[in-house]
Enzyme design. Sequence first.
Site, mmCIF file in Angstrom:
data_model
loop_
_atom_site.group_PDB
_atom_site.id
_atom_site.type_symbol
_atom_site.label_atom_id
_atom_site.label_comp_id
_atom_site.label_asym_id
_atom_site.label_seq_id
_atom_site.Cartn_x
_atom_site.Cartn_y
_atom_site.Cartn_z
ATOM 1 N N LYS A 83 64.126 40.865 -2.908
ATOM 2 C CA LYS A 83 63.435 42.326 -2.388
ATOM 3 C C LYS A 83 64.391 43.628 -2.859
ATOM 4 C CE LYS A 83 62.442 44.590 2.199
ATOM 5 N NZ LYS A 83 63.397 45.245 2.473
ATOM 6 N N ARG B 69 65.806 54.127 2.777
ATOM 7 C CA ARG B 69 66.889 54.094 3.798
ATOM 8 C C ARG B 69 68.449 53.543 3.043
ATOM 9 N NH1 ARG B 69 65.113 53.027 9.093
ATOM 10 N NH2 ARG B 69 66.930 51.841 9.732
ATOM 11 N N GLY C 64 56.949 48.501 6.820
ATOM 12 C CA GLY C 64 58.118 48.560 8.107
ATOM 13 C C GLY C 64 58.087 49.392 9.143
ATOM 14 N N ARG C 65 58.340 50.802 8.830
ATOM 15 C CA ARG C 65 58.182 51.462 10.066
ATOM 16 C C ARG C 65 56.827 51.549 11.195
ATOM 17 N NH1 ARG C 65 60.778 54.347 6.234
ATOM 18 N NH2 ARG C 65 63.064 54.893 6.458
ATOM 19 N N GLY D 40 56.533 53.448 2.302
ATOM 20 C CA GLY D 40 55.896 54.508 2.680
ATOM 21 C C GLY D 40 54.259 54.127 2.409
ATOM 22 N N HIS E 118 63.551 49.992 0.218
ATOM 23 C CA HIS E 118 64.051 49.905 1.441
ATOM 24 C C HIS E 118 63.613 50.851 2.468
ATOM 25 C CE1 HIS E 118 67.270 47.044 3.228
ATOM 26 N NE2 HIS E 118 67.012 47.881 4.382
ATOM 27 N N ARG F 123 73.655 57.825 5.876
ATOM 28 C CA ARG F 123 72.237 57.747 6.831
ATOM 29 C C ARG F 123 72.743 58.865 7.905
ATOM 30 N NH1 ARG F 123 70.774 51.428 7.859
ATOM 31 N NH2 ARG F 123 69.849 51.489 5.798
ATOM 32 N N ARG G 282 50.987 53.701 4.339
ATOM 33 C CA ARG G 282 50.630 53.977 5.673
ATOM 34 C C ARG G 282 49.067 53.950 5.655
ATOM 35 N NH1 ARG G 282 54.960 53.641 5.901
ATOM 36 N NH2 ARG G 282 56.705 54.935 6.789
ATOM 37 N N TYR H 257 70.217 38.591 4.225
ATOM 38 C CA TYR H 257 70.921 39.166 3.471
ATOM 39 C C TYR H 257 72.448 38.160 3.090
ATOM 40 C CZ TYR H 257 69.658 43.988 4.794
ATOM 41 O OH TYR H 257 68.886 45.210 5.016
HETATM 42 C C1 LIG Z 1 64.413 49.889 11.200
HETATM 43 C C2 LIG Z 1 64.576 49.328 9.936
HETATM 44 C C3 LIG Z 1 64.961 48.241 9.869
HETATM 45 C C4 LIG Z 1 65.039 47.574 8.753
HETATM 46 N N1 LIG Z 1 65.991 46.448 8.369
HETATM 47 C C5 LIG Z 1 65.690 45.761 7.199
HETATM 48 C C6 LIG Z 1 66.377 44.555 6.923
HETATM 49 O O1 LIG Z 1 67.277 44.261 8.061
HETATM 50 N N2 LIG Z 1 66.342 43.921 5.729
HETATM 51 C C7 LIG Z 1 65.591 44.538 4.782
HETATM 52 O O2 LIG Z 1 65.636 43.607 3.882
HETATM 53 N N3 LIG Z 1 64.929 45.443 4.995
HETATM 54 C C8 LIG Z 1 64.828 46.301 6.092
HETATM 55 N N4 LIG Z 1 64.306 47.309 6.266
HETATM 56 C C9 LIG Z 1 63.523 47.888 5.252
HETATM 57 C C10 LIG Z 1 61.832 47.135 5.336
HETATM 58 O O3 LIG Z 1 61.956 45.765 5.172
HETATM 59 C C11 LIG Z 1 61.189 48.067 4.518
HETATM 60 O O4 LIG Z 1 61.446 48.108 3.173
HETATM 61 C C12 LIG Z 1 60.978 49.417 4.711
HETATM 62 O O5 LIG Z 1 60.786 49.577 6.007
HETATM 63 C C13 LIG Z 1 59.498 49.846 4.029
HETATM 64 O O6 LIG Z 1 59.460 51.154 4.028
HETATM 65 P P1 LIG Z 1 58.185 51.903 5.440
HETATM 66 O O7 LIG Z 1 59.240 51.892 6.487
HETATM 67 O O8 LIG Z 1 58.214 53.310 4.891
HETATM 68 O O9 LIG Z 1 57.148 50.995 5.414
HETATM 69 C C14 LIG Z 1 64.328 48.315 7.605
HETATM 70 C C15 LIG Z 1 63.359 49.303 7.927
HETATM 71 C C16 LIG Z 1 63.469 49.806 8.786
HETATM 72 C C17 LIG Z 1 62.461 50.883 9.431
#
Ligand SMILES: Cc1cc2nc3c(=O)[nH]c(=O)nc-3n(C[C@H](O)[C@H](O)[C@H](O)COP(=O)(O)O)c2cc1C
Length: 398
Positions: free
Chosen positions: A258, A285, A339-340, A318, A282, A220, A320, A185
């Site tokens: 990204k 988020r 991610g999650r 998303g 993201h 959020r 899964r 970032y």
């Molecule tokens: C707890 C959490 C923290 C995240 N932190 C970052 C981050 O620091 N930098 C970033 O580019 N994306 C971050 N993301 C986004 C993830 O890289 C990714 O885009 C996202 O989790 C994908 O969606 P999904 O959780 O449905 O798979 C974060 C996601 C989560 C769930």
Amino acid sequence: MRFLVAVSPFIGASLAARPFLDVADTGFTDYLTKTAEWTEGKLPDLQDIRALPDFEFAAKQVLPEESWAFYRLAAGQEWGYRNNLDIWKKVPLRPRFMRDVTDLENNIGIELFGHNFSAPFFIAPAGNAGHSDPERAELNFMEASGDEDILYTAALYATKTIEELDAVKRNDTSNGRQVIFQQIYTVDDLDITWTNIQRAVDTGAKAIVLTVDTPGSSVRVRGARHSGVDYPAASTRPHTWDVYDEIRARTDLPIILKGIQTVEDAKEALDRGVDGIYLSNHGGRQLEFSPSPIEIAYEIYRNAPHIFQQVPVLADSGVRTGSDVLKLLALGVRAVGLGRPFMYANVYGYEGVRRAIRLLKNEIIQDGWNLGISSLEDLNPNLLNVKSLEQNVHRVTC
Ligand SMILES: Cc1cc2nc3c(=O)[nH]c(=O)nc-3n(C[C@H](O)[C@H](O)[C@H](O)COP(=O)(O)O)c2cc1C
Ligand SMILES: *[C@@H]1O[C@H](CO)[C@@H](O)[C@H](O)[C@H]1NC(C)=O
Ligand SMILES: *[C@@H]1O[C@H](CO)[C@@H](O)[C@H](O)[C@H]1NC(C)=O
């Protein structure tokens, strides 16, 4: 749904527990309560985890409420988050039969910037894995992805430092020493950003993933409940093309942007010489009503399909299941992040993360067989029914 909640307190109670089609019912809770020796609030046996969404249920049992909220939260009323999970059902598959699919098992590997990986998915950069494993945090991601020979993209705001992660790199992957990408970032004091990039270079990261979809802090609601602050200090970041150009001039590493969400930004990125783009909202988020990755991929496919040939395109949000991965690949995406699911799997430590990877590989192979492909090369848009994407796609004059 809301109407039912209003008319019946009984239906209301059950819907409150499962208000959206979030995690599909695959019999996990029935199995746990009727067959396994399990009580609420306890971690189910890892062997009883049969699909990635099971990890979410498991993590919810044991994570402190605040940690759970941090992983699970999404922007605003979470419509974008739900759309990420829901959209797959609007893109049915068109499987083709009477073809020899026996080779697929050995053909789900991909190449990115000259590095080989055993599967077309990777661990997305998500900060603070220490919530799910306070001691080992992202070390589990490093080791499990190394042992399974898949890509890990480390988050800048990880619990472990860039150097701590480097120290556990595996030496025996198909690339020799383990290959990871480093997410970055930018911050107001760009000297800090230059230092972070240099640390990634010094520790041998093979690409920089510059996140662009976070120009400011986001709404959020679920997180705010636990922050203890009524009006949290909102902040912005210097995410501009000028800053990108400066980063470009400072490093020879491939740069992947990204968070690309429109064909216009994808084109601008290519015009500016990026090495890869990463479609993502993201995980829902950042911005309510931001698009899901298959909607973004389809917009690019319909307006500027050559982009998929010009640079590797990554995508997440998303995803899964194996079929989710295959759908994105069918439109031209090279590799898909999650991610999650990995954050949740991390409540089981290394073994949980490794099982998540294995389950998803297995789904990709079995779904691929039944889709009629013998290698990822066989994937193409005709394997998807895109009628519903076509109805909503944004056309631009390029
Ligand atoms: C707890 C959490 C923290 C995240 N932190 C970052 C981050 O620091 N930098 C970033 O580019 N994306 C971050 N993301 C986004 C993830 O890289 C990714 O885009 C996202 O989790 C994908 O969606 P999904 O959780 O449905 O798979 C974060 C996601 C989560 C769930
Ligand atoms: C990989 O090799 C490096 C350098 O030879 C060594 O320091 C490191 O401990 C090795 N890593 C593992 C996980 O064995
Ligand atoms: C990656 O795979 C390709 C094709 O199988 C092979 O030619 C190449 O040498 C591999 N690269 C590495 C770094 O192993």
